[in-house]
Design a protein around this motif. Structure first.
Motif, PDB file in Angstrom:
ATOM      1  N   SER A  76      -8.653  -5.746 -10.540  1.00  0.00           N
ATOM      2  CA  SER A  76      -7.437  -4.925 -10.480  1.00  0.00           C
ATOM      3  C   SER A  76      -7.766  -3.440 -10.473  1.00  0.00           C
ATOM      4  CB  SER A  76      -6.519  -5.258 -11.661  1.00  0.00           C
ATOM      5  OG  SER A  76      -7.206  -5.102 -12.894  1.00  0.00           O
ATOM      6  N   GLY A  77      -8.697  -3.023 -11.308  1.00  0.00           N
ATOM      7  CA  GLY A  77      -9.071  -1.616 -11.359  1.00  0.00           C
ATOM      8  C   GLY A  77      -9.824  -1.167 -10.116  1.00  0.00           C
ATOM      9  N   VAL A  78     -10.689  -2.039  -9.609  1.00  0.00           N
ATOM     10  CA  VAL A  78     -11.458  -1.701  -8.412  1.00  0.00           C
ATOM     11  C   VAL A  78     -10.522  -1.557  -7.213  1.00  0.00           C
ATOM     12  CG1 VAL A  78     -13.238  -2.501  -6.807  1.00  0.00           C
ATOM     13  CG2 VAL A  78     -13.551  -2.798  -9.265  1.00  0.00           C
ATOM     14  N   ALA A  79      -9.540  -2.454  -7.087  1.00  0.00           N
ATOM     15  CA  ALA A  79      -8.597  -2.398  -5.966  1.00  0.00           C
ATOM     16  C   ALA A  79      -7.855  -1.060  -5.945  1.00  0.00           C
ATOM     17  CB  ALA A  79      -7.606  -3.556  -6.054  1.00  0.00           C
ATOM     18  N   VAL A  80      -7.394  -0.625  -7.096  1.00  0.00           N
ATOM     19  CA  VAL A  80      -6.689   0.655  -7.190  1.00  0.00           C
ATOM     20  C   VAL A  80      -7.624   1.804  -6.836  1.00  0.00           C
ATOM     21  CG1 VAL A  80      -5.633   2.280  -8.820  1.00  0.00           C
ATOM     22  CG2 VAL A  80      -4.933  -0.122  -8.823  1.00  0.00           C
ATOM     23  N   GLU A  81      -8.857   1.745  -7.311  1.00  0.00           N
ATOM     24  CA  GLU A  81      -9.823   2.803  -7.043  1.00  0.00           C
ATOM     25  C   GLU A  81     -10.112   2.936  -5.544  1.00  0.00           C
ATOM     26  OE1 GLU A  81     -14.361   2.579  -7.755  1.00  0.00           O
ATOM     27  OE2 GLU A  81     -13.535   3.477  -9.567  1.00  0.00           O
ATOM     28  N   VAL A  82     -10.270   1.806  -4.868  1.00  0.00           N
ATOM     29  CA  VAL A  82     -10.544   1.842  -3.430  1.00  0.00           C
ATOM     30  C   VAL A  82      -9.353   2.433  -2.684  1.00  0.00           C
ATOM     31  CG1 VAL A  82     -10.983   0.444  -1.362  1.00  0.00           C
ATOM     32  CG2 VAL A  82     -12.182  -0.068  -3.502  1.00  0.00           C
ATOM     33  N   ILE A  83      -8.155   2.001  -3.016  1.00  0.00           N
ATOM     34  CA  ILE A  83      -6.957   2.538  -2.365  1.00  0.00           C
ATOM     35  C   ILE A  83      -6.853   4.040  -2.604  1.00  0.00           C
ATOM     36  CG2 ILE A  83      -4.429   2.491  -2.356  1.00  0.00           C
ATOM     37  CD1 ILE A  83      -4.681  -0.518  -3.143  1.00  0.00           C
ATOM     38  N   ARG A  84      -7.139   4.459  -3.817  1.00  0.00           N
ATOM     39  CA  ARG A  84      -7.028   5.871  -4.178  1.00  0.00           C
ATOM     40  C   ARG A  84      -8.033   6.737  -3.417  1.00  0.00           C
ATOM     41  NH1 ARG A  84      -6.850   6.230 -10.405  1.00  0.00           N
ATOM     42  NH2 ARG A  84      -4.833   5.232 -10.011  1.00  0.00           N
ATOM     43  N   SER A  85      -9.137   6.141  -2.974  1.00  0.00           N
ATOM     44  CA  SER A  85     -10.177   6.912  -2.281  1.00  0.00           C
ATOM     45  C   SER A  85      -9.845   7.172  -0.820  1.00  0.00           C
ATOM     46  CB  SER A  85     -11.520   6.178  -2.371  1.00  0.00           C
ATOM     47  OG  SER A  85     -11.538   5.017  -1.535  1.00  0.00           O
ATOM     48  N   ALA A  86      -8.809   6.530  -0.278  1.00  0.00           N
ATOM     49  CA  ALA A  86      -8.471   6.681   1.142  1.00  0.00           C
ATOM     50  C   ALA A  86      -7.870   8.054   1.416  1.00  0.00           C
ATOM     51  CB  ALA A  86      -7.492   5.598   1.568  1.00  0.00           C
ATOM     52  N   LYS A  87      -8.346   8.670   2.490  1.00  0.00           N
ATOM     53  CA  LYS A  87      -7.822   9.971   2.903  1.00  0.00           C
ATOM     54  C   LYS A  87      -7.060   9.896   4.227  1.00  0.00           C
ATOM     55  CE  LYS A  87     -11.193  12.911   0.534  1.00  0.00           C
ATOM     56  NZ  LYS A  87     -11.650  11.854  -0.366  1.00  0.00           N
ATOM     57  N   THR A  88      -7.425   8.948   5.087  1.00  0.00           N
ATOM     58  CA  THR A  88      -6.762   8.861   6.397  1.00  0.00           C
ATOM     59  C   THR A  88      -6.181   7.487   6.693  1.00  0.00           C
ATOM     60  OG1 THR A  88      -8.852   8.319   7.511  1.00  0.00           O
ATOM     61  CG2 THR A  88      -8.250  10.647   7.361  1.00  0.00           C
ATOM     62  N   SER A  89      -6.816   6.413   6.218  1.00  0.00           N
ATOM     63  CA  SER A  89      -6.330   5.077   6.583  1.00  0.00           C
ATOM     64  C   SER A  89      -6.648   4.052   5.508  1.00  0.00           C
ATOM     65  CB  SER A  89      -6.951   4.632   7.917  1.00  0.00           C
ATOM     66  OG  SER A  89      -8.356   4.503   7.800  1.00  0.00           O
ATOM     67  N   LEU A  90      -5.760   3.070   5.411  1.00  0.00           N
ATOM     68  CA  LEU A  90      -5.951   1.909   4.543  1.00  0.00           C
ATOM     69  C   LEU A  90      -5.690   0.665   5.363  1.00  0.00           C
ATOM     70  CD1 LEU A  90      -4.196   2.690   1.137  1.00  0.00           C
ATOM     71  CD2 LEU A  90      -6.546   1.883   1.408  1.00  0.00           C
ATOM     72  N   LEU A  91      -6.607  -0.280   5.317  1.00  0.00           N
ATOM     73  CA  LEU A  91      -6.415  -1.566   5.974  1.00  0.00           C
ATOM     74  C   LEU A  91      -6.537  -2.642   4.908  1.00  0.00           C
ATOM     75  CD1 LEU A  91      -7.833  -2.591   9.410  1.00  0.00           C
ATOM     76  CD2 LEU A  91      -7.645  -4.237   7.551  1.00  0.00           C
ATOM     77  N   ILE A  92      -5.443  -3.372   4.702  1.00  0.00           N
ATOM     78  CA  ILE A  92      -5.382  -4.350   3.612  1.00  0.00           C
ATOM     79  C   ILE A  92      -4.976  -5.698   4.177  1.00  0.00           C
ATOM     80  CG2 ILE A  92      -4.231  -4.964   1.448  1.00  0.00           C
ATOM     81  CD1 ILE A  92      -3.837  -1.966   0.943  1.00  0.00           C
ATOM     82  N   ALA A  93      -5.729  -6.730   3.843  1.00  0.00           N
ATOM     83  CA  ALA A  93      -5.412  -8.095   4.271  1.00  0.00           C
ATOM     84  C   ALA A  93      -5.324  -8.988   3.040  1.00  0.00           C
ATOM     85  CB  ALA A  93      -6.473  -8.621   5.237  1.00  0.00           C
TER      86      ALA A  93
END
Length: 228
Positions: free
Chosen positions: A93-110
């Motif tokens: 849960s914490g890692v998922a939030v951290e990765v999303i927070r690091s995005a500056k231009t795009s997020l691709l989530i499946a």
């Protein structure tokens, strides 16, 4: 060789005239870390055979240059469920939030399924607010898109075109530099309670092909994914 060892060797090399300097031999012999004397001996061997005229200061400059170059961060393990205190892992849960927070231009989530995951949904919304393009690839049969209903309309939701298979991938990718791959769906239980396993990749050379694969899946000409 660890970076701190390289830094120490740079300092020593400034006092060494060449690969056959007795100071180098004594320095190598004084090392107690497992495998380090062998690594240093190999460096000395290559130095002697390839560039015997190079001074120790010259080799130190080469090492300093190599050390200054950006290097991919190692993969990191994430887990859900019971945590082993001796294992260097973090909760999904914490890692998922951290990765999303690091995005500056795009997020691709499946994700195959999605339910709850309020912290993840909130973080996606914040990414949209700062101008990040968000693509959500979700399995239609699980009604996963309902979990993201509160997100702005400019979030791009994709479903698989009718077929005999389902979208079963689980991925959170930020820009082209970081990706979380694992078994966990975007549900409260999968992110925290279920026994799940994942890995975070932070090497763009590995992450970019993943992104390109999903972009290929979303390309209209391939008739594999369609906008919801």
């Amino acid at each position: 060789m660890p970076e701190d060892r390289i830094a120490v060797m740079e300092q020593v090399l400034h006092t060494i005239s060449g690969p056959d300097d007795p100071l180098l031999s004594r320095f190598i012999a004084a090392q107690s870390a497992a495998g380090l004397p062998q690594q240093l001996s190999e460096i000395a061997r290559v130095w002697r055979s390839e560039v015997p005229g190079m001074t120790g200061a010259g080799l130190a400059l080469v090492l300093a240059t190599v050390r200054s170059l950006p290097r991919p961060r190692p993969a990191q393990v994430s887990v859900s469920g019971p945590m082993n205190a001796s294992m260097p892992a973090r909760l999904t849960s914490g890692v998922a939030v951290e990765v999303i927070r690091s995005a500056k231009t795009s997020l691709l989530i499946a994700s195959f399924a999605a339910h709850g995951a309020r912290n993840v949904v909130t973080e996606i919304g914040r990414a949209v607010d700062r101008g990040v393009r968000v693509d959500l690839l979700l399995e239609e049969s699980t009604q996963a898109s309902v979990a993201f209903a509160a997100l702005p309309d400019d979030v791009h939701v994709w479903h698989r075109v009718e077929s005999s298979g389902v979208l079963h991938a689980k991925l959170i990718a930020a820009d082209r530099h970081t990706a979380l791959l694992g078994s966990a769906n975007l549900t409260d239980r999968a992110l925290s309670d279920n026994i799940e396993l994942g890995v975070v990749l932070r090497d763009p050379h590995v992450v970019e092909p993943l992104i390109e694969h999903f972009h290929w899946l979303m390309a209209p000409a391939n008739s594999i994914m369609r906008p919801a």
